[in-house]
Motif scaffolding. Structure first.
Motif, PDB file in Angstrom:
ATOM      1  N   THR A  72       0.829  -1.073   0.012  1.00  0.00           N
ATOM      2  CA  THR A  72      -0.164  -0.094  -0.005  1.00  0.00           C
ATOM      3  C   THR A  72       0.926   1.222  -0.012  1.00  0.00           C
ATOM      4  O   THR A  72       2.146   1.055  -0.068  1.00  0.00           O
ATOM      5  CB  THR A  72      -0.897  -0.091   1.197  1.00  0.00           C
ATOM      6  OG1 THR A  72      -0.239   0.266   2.608  1.00  0.00           O
ATOM      7  CG2 THR A  72      -1.757  -1.124   1.486  1.00  0.00           C
ATOM      8  N   SER A  73       0.192   2.436   0.068  1.00  0.00           N
ATOM      9  CA  SER A  73       0.846   3.566   0.278  1.00  0.00           C
ATOM     10  C   SER A  73       1.807   3.707   1.386  1.00  0.00           C
ATOM     11  O   SER A  73       2.934   4.362   1.275  1.00  0.00           O
ATOM     12  CB  SER A  73      -0.058   4.920   0.306  1.00  0.00           C
ATOM     13  OG  SER A  73      -1.077   4.613   1.163  1.00  0.00           O
ATOM     14  N   LYS A  74       1.448   2.929   2.329  1.00  0.00           N
ATOM     15  CA  LYS A  74       2.290   3.026   3.575  1.00  0.00           C
ATOM     16  C   LYS A  74       3.515   2.523   3.251  1.00  0.00           C
ATOM     17  O   LYS A  74       4.750   3.180   3.642  1.00  0.00           O
ATOM     18  CB  LYS A  74       1.743   2.332   4.679  1.00  0.00           C
ATOM     19  CG  LYS A  74       0.421   2.496   5.423  1.00  0.00           C
ATOM     20  CD  LYS A  74       0.371   2.021   6.717  1.00  0.00           C
ATOM     21  CE  LYS A  74       0.194   0.423   6.436  1.00  0.00           C
ATOM     22  NZ  LYS A  74       0.055  -0.278   7.890  1.00  0.00           N
ATOM     23  N   ASP A  75       3.806   1.650   2.248  1.00  0.00           N
ATOM     24  CA  ASP A  75       5.078   1.172   1.923  1.00  0.00           C
ATOM     25  C   ASP A  75       6.093   2.282   1.163  1.00  0.00           C
ATOM     26  O   ASP A  75       7.334   2.260   1.069  1.00  0.00           O
ATOM     27  CB  ASP A  75       5.005  -0.093   1.213  1.00  0.00           C
ATOM     28  CG  ASP A  75       4.464  -1.038   1.742  1.00  0.00           C
ATOM     29  OD1 ASP A  75       5.092  -1.576   3.001  1.00  0.00           O
ATOM     30  OD2 ASP A  75       3.480  -1.785   1.622  1.00  0.00           O
ATOM     31  N   VAL A  76       5.282   3.098   0.343  1.00  0.00           N
ATOM     32  CA  VAL A  76       5.982   4.051  -0.585  1.00  0.00           C
ATOM     33  C   VAL A  76       6.532   5.090   0.355  1.00  0.00           C
ATOM     34  O   VAL A  76       7.596   5.722   0.382  1.00  0.00           O
ATOM     35  CB  VAL A  76       4.981   4.699  -1.609  1.00  0.00           C
ATOM     36  CG1 VAL A  76       5.564   5.759  -2.394  1.00  0.00           C
ATOM     37  CG2 VAL A  76       4.420   3.391  -2.502  1.00  0.00           C
ATOM     38  N   VAL A  77       5.589   5.539   1.389  1.00  0.00           N
ATOM     39  CA  VAL A  77       5.901   6.790   2.223  1.00  0.00           C
ATOM     40  C   VAL A  77       7.126   6.358   3.068  1.00  0.00           C
ATOM     41  O   VAL A  77       8.164   6.916   3.191  1.00  0.00           O
ATOM     42  CB  VAL A  77       4.794   7.149   2.976  1.00  0.00           C
ATOM     43  CG1 VAL A  77       5.054   8.044   4.245  1.00  0.00           C
ATOM     44  CG2 VAL A  77       3.528   7.627   2.359  1.00  0.00           C
ATOM     45  N   PHE A  78       7.033   5.169   3.495  1.00  0.00           N
ATOM     46  CA  PHE A  78       8.173   4.501   4.174  1.00  0.00           C
ATOM     47  C   PHE A  78       9.576   4.437   3.640  1.00  0.00           C
ATOM     48  O   PHE A  78      10.617   5.043   4.214  1.00  0.00           O
ATOM     49  CB  PHE A  78       7.907   3.047   4.977  1.00  0.00           C
ATOM     50  CG  PHE A  78       8.866   2.441   5.707  1.00  0.00           C
ATOM     51  CD1 PHE A  78       9.221   2.980   6.826  1.00  0.00           C
ATOM     52  CD2 PHE A  78       9.601   1.678   4.822  1.00  0.00           C
ATOM     53  CE1 PHE A  78      10.479   2.258   7.550  1.00  0.00           C
ATOM     54  CE2 PHE A  78      10.814   0.789   5.647  1.00  0.00           C
ATOM     55  CZ  PHE A  78      11.166   1.342   6.771  1.00  0.00           C
ATOM     56  N   PRO A  94       9.732  -2.980   2.398  1.00  0.00           N
ATOM     57  CA  PRO A  94       8.333  -3.180   3.076  1.00  0.00           C
ATOM     58  C   PRO A  94       8.422  -2.380   4.417  1.00  0.00           C
ATOM     59  O   PRO A  94       9.081  -2.736   5.272  1.00  0.00           O
ATOM     60  CB  PRO A  94       8.543  -4.980   3.319  1.00  0.00           C
ATOM     61  CG  PRO A  94       9.824  -5.194   3.292  1.00  0.00           C
ATOM     62  CD  PRO A  94      10.628  -4.185   2.345  1.00  0.00           C
ATOM     63  N   GLU A  95       7.323  -1.607   4.595  1.00  0.00           N
ATOM     64  CA  GLU A  95       7.253  -1.000   5.946  1.00  0.00           C
ATOM     65  C   GLU A  95       6.967  -1.875   7.272  1.00  0.00           C
ATOM     66  O   GLU A  95       7.508  -1.901   8.402  1.00  0.00           O
ATOM     67  CB  GLU A  95       5.995  -0.185   5.913  1.00  0.00           C
ATOM     68  CG  GLU A  95       5.767   0.834   6.874  1.00  0.00           C
ATOM     69  CD  GLU A  95       4.952   0.259   8.142  1.00  0.00           C
ATOM     70  OE1 GLU A  95       5.100   0.650   9.270  1.00  0.00           O
ATOM     71  OE2 GLU A  95       4.070  -0.656   7.630  1.00  0.00           O
ATOM     72  N   HIS A  96       6.331  -2.966   6.830  1.00  0.00           N
ATOM     73  CA  HIS A  96       5.882  -4.040   7.825  1.00  0.00           C
ATOM     74  C   HIS A  96       7.148  -4.685   8.211  1.00  0.00           C
ATOM     75  O   HIS A  96       7.083  -5.622   9.624  1.00  0.00           O
ATOM     76  CB  HIS A  96       4.889  -5.000   7.662  1.00  0.00           C
ATOM     77  CG  HIS A  96       5.187  -5.964   6.380  1.00  0.00           C
ATOM     78  ND1 HIS A  96       5.369  -5.677   5.093  1.00  0.00           N
ATOM     79  CD2 HIS A  96       5.578  -7.295   6.340  1.00  0.00           C
ATOM     80  CE1 HIS A  96       5.694  -6.774   4.307  1.00  0.00           C
ATOM     81  NE2 HIS A  96       5.738  -7.687   5.189  1.00  0.00           N
TER      82      HIS A  96
END
Length: 527
Positions: free
Chosen positions: A107-113, A167-169
């Motif tokens: 998701t966008s969370k991965d791009v921002v991170f 990956p942010e996670h």
């Protein structure tokens, strides 16, 4: 029959005789590729070599954009992008059907991170310099992000959106100053078509199909074997124990033609150009007439024919014609014409002395050519150059050096002439090697080239986002470089690959290594 010919026949019989045996013991669904070096990490933030920084990355990771067969950027993890009229704000929409190789949705969370991590000085991201103008990255929803820039950049889509995402996670729990020390480089998680199965450093790297890949590869397994000996590479390909050598030297190419005629060979229009770089701060080389005479006096066609069997091009400049979108053919040409070279030197006041070497106002056209001792073919090119220069009254003396010393002298300005290769990038920007602001220690303009027209157009070329408008600046740069010649183009760098007939590549979409892995999911075996 000569002894060499007899040995060649023996090699053919030996290789063909054991091919069936070697290939029969292999997994028919595994592609075995050979490479001469291994990478150090599979963490894209710290990748430094061609293997880990390009090949492994293209298998394991993806970016928002990628470079296609036309050498232009196309959407990958992005589906589209748009920018405000001033070029400072970009909105990027993301694919919705992507999962990481551990099954977690992208998701966008991965791009921002990813970008916030890349831009954090504590992380030590190796490509920080090319994205540092990004001011902020913000999620506008699960599948949309906004990039705010400090200034507009024409290479934003190709370069900044081309960064491999992480990956942010997995890495979001790691402090910035500890990112380098995680085990992620040995246990990568990506969205690419493959995932890592096992890695025996400096020996073998095995990738298997990523079960969550949205670009589902046809070939289920890739086995990269590190072979340090060129001859061993050829033997493995010829006897059927390997399928692919993606970066073939010209010597290997000729050997395979002789000993393994069943192996398929593909050559590419070069992205790299072998060049001669001149220190323009030195008397003699600072005279454009001398540089133009050098070009007319150098038989580059003989190099292409004699050393490369006419399988390389004789370029007009640093932007090669394989970059059709940017190449300008309408520049000054320099066909081999030693009589014209002598006439140019005569007109400029460079008169031959008793030994035939020219001088003017106490300055003698005598120079040292500093060359990396590791390349036999480049050395042969330079021996031809030296002989051709002597023929028009310019004395050039060859000095071999280790690479580290050569680079040190080039950046400190303690050299006359060097020979190397330039290129490999698909954008026409040449700022770091030609802009006057980039003279060391500020950049890589080691020739000390200063041209107000080129400086202006390099700057405008980077600030202009419309390709049609941008092209006029690079057309003008190519015209000016062909007149002023701070760097002398020699021949295109030989680029080829060799592969088993069971492996199929679409010649229309196949790029030279290491860019060739951009569409690895389309590779397939044929009967």
């Amino acid at each position: 029959m000569t002894r060499l010919g007899a040995l060649a026949l023996v090699a053919v019989f030996a290789f063909s005789g054991c091919a069936a045996g070697a290939s029969s013991h292999r997994d028919p669904d595994t592609l075995v590729a050979l490479t001469r070096a291994d990478g150090a990490t599979m963490n894209p933030m710290y990748a430094e070599t061609v293997q880990d920084g390009l090949i492994y990355e293209q298998l394991l990771y993806e970016s928002l954009s990628y470079t296609g067969a036309d050498y232009l950027p196309h959407p990958r993890l992005a589906t589209s992008w748009m920018h405000t009229p001033d070029g400072l704000h970009w909105t990027v929409d993301l694919r919705r059907d992507v999962r990481w190789s551990d099954g977690v949705p992208f998701t966008s969370k991965d791009v921002v991170f990813s970008y916030r991590t890349f831009l954090d000085p504590k992380v030590g991201y190796l490509d920080f310099g090319s994205i540092k103008y990004i001011k902020s990255v913000t999620a506008l929803g699960p599948y949309r992000v906004r990039f705010d820039l400090q200034y507009p950049s024409a290479v934003f889509v190709l370069s900044a959106l081309g960064e491999s995402l992480v990956p942010e996670h997995v890495l979001g729990k790691v402090a910035p100053d500890r990112q380098r020390f995680t085990s992620f480089g040995e246990h990568p998680v990506g969205t690419g078509p493959y995932m890592l199965e096992r890695w025996q450093h400096d020996s073998e790297v095995v990738f298997v199909r990523n079960p969550y890949a949205w670009r589902k590869p046809i070939i289920p397994r890739l086995d990269y074997r590190i072979i340090f000996n060129d001859q061993s590479e050829l033997e493995a390909l010829a006897n059927g124990s390997a399928d692919l050598i993606d970066d073939l030297s010209h010597t290997q190419y000729k050997q395979l033609q002789r000993i393994a005629p069943n192996i398929k060979l593909m050559t590419f229009a070069p992205l790299y150009v072998d060049v001669i770089e001149l220190n323009l701060s030195h008397p003699g080389l600072s005279d454009v007439a001398v540089r133009q005479a050098m070009m007319y006096g150098y038989d580059r066609v003989a190099i292409a024919h004699g050393l490369y069997d006419d399988k390389v091009e004789v370029p007009t400049g640093l932007i090669v014609d394989s970059l059709k979108h940017w190449y300008d053919p309408n520049v000054q040409k320099y066909p081999y014409d030693p009589a014209k070279a002598r006439a140019i030197l005569d007109a400029a006041g460079w008169k031959p002395g008793p030994d035939g070497i020219r001088s003017k106002d106490g300055v003698r056209l005598s120079f040292e050519l500093l060359l990396n001792q590791g390349s036999a073919l480049l050395t042969d090119e330079m021996l031809t150059f030296i002989a051709d220069m002597h023929d028009i009254g310019i004395d050039v003396n060859l000095r071999l050096s280790d690479f580290a010393s050569l680079v040190s002298r080039a950046y400190s300005g303690k050299y006359d002439i060097t020979a190397d290769a330039r290129g490999g990038v698909v954008d026409p920007d040449l700022t770091t090697i030609l802009d006057s602001s980039q003279i060391p220690p500020n950049g890589a303009n080691t020739t000390h080239y200063k041209d107000a027209l080129v400086d202006r157009d390099l700057r405008l070329g980077l600030l202009t986002l419309d390709d049609e408008k941008r092209r006029k600046y690079y057309d003008a740069i190519q015209v000016e470089l062909a007149k002023t010649l701070p760097i002398l183009p020699q021949v295109g760098r030989f680029a080829a690959m060799a592969y088993d007939p069971r492996l199929y590549f679409d010649p229309k979409t196949t790029l030279q290594s290491p860019l060739g892995y951009y569409n690895v999911e389309d590779w397939k075996f044929v009967k």
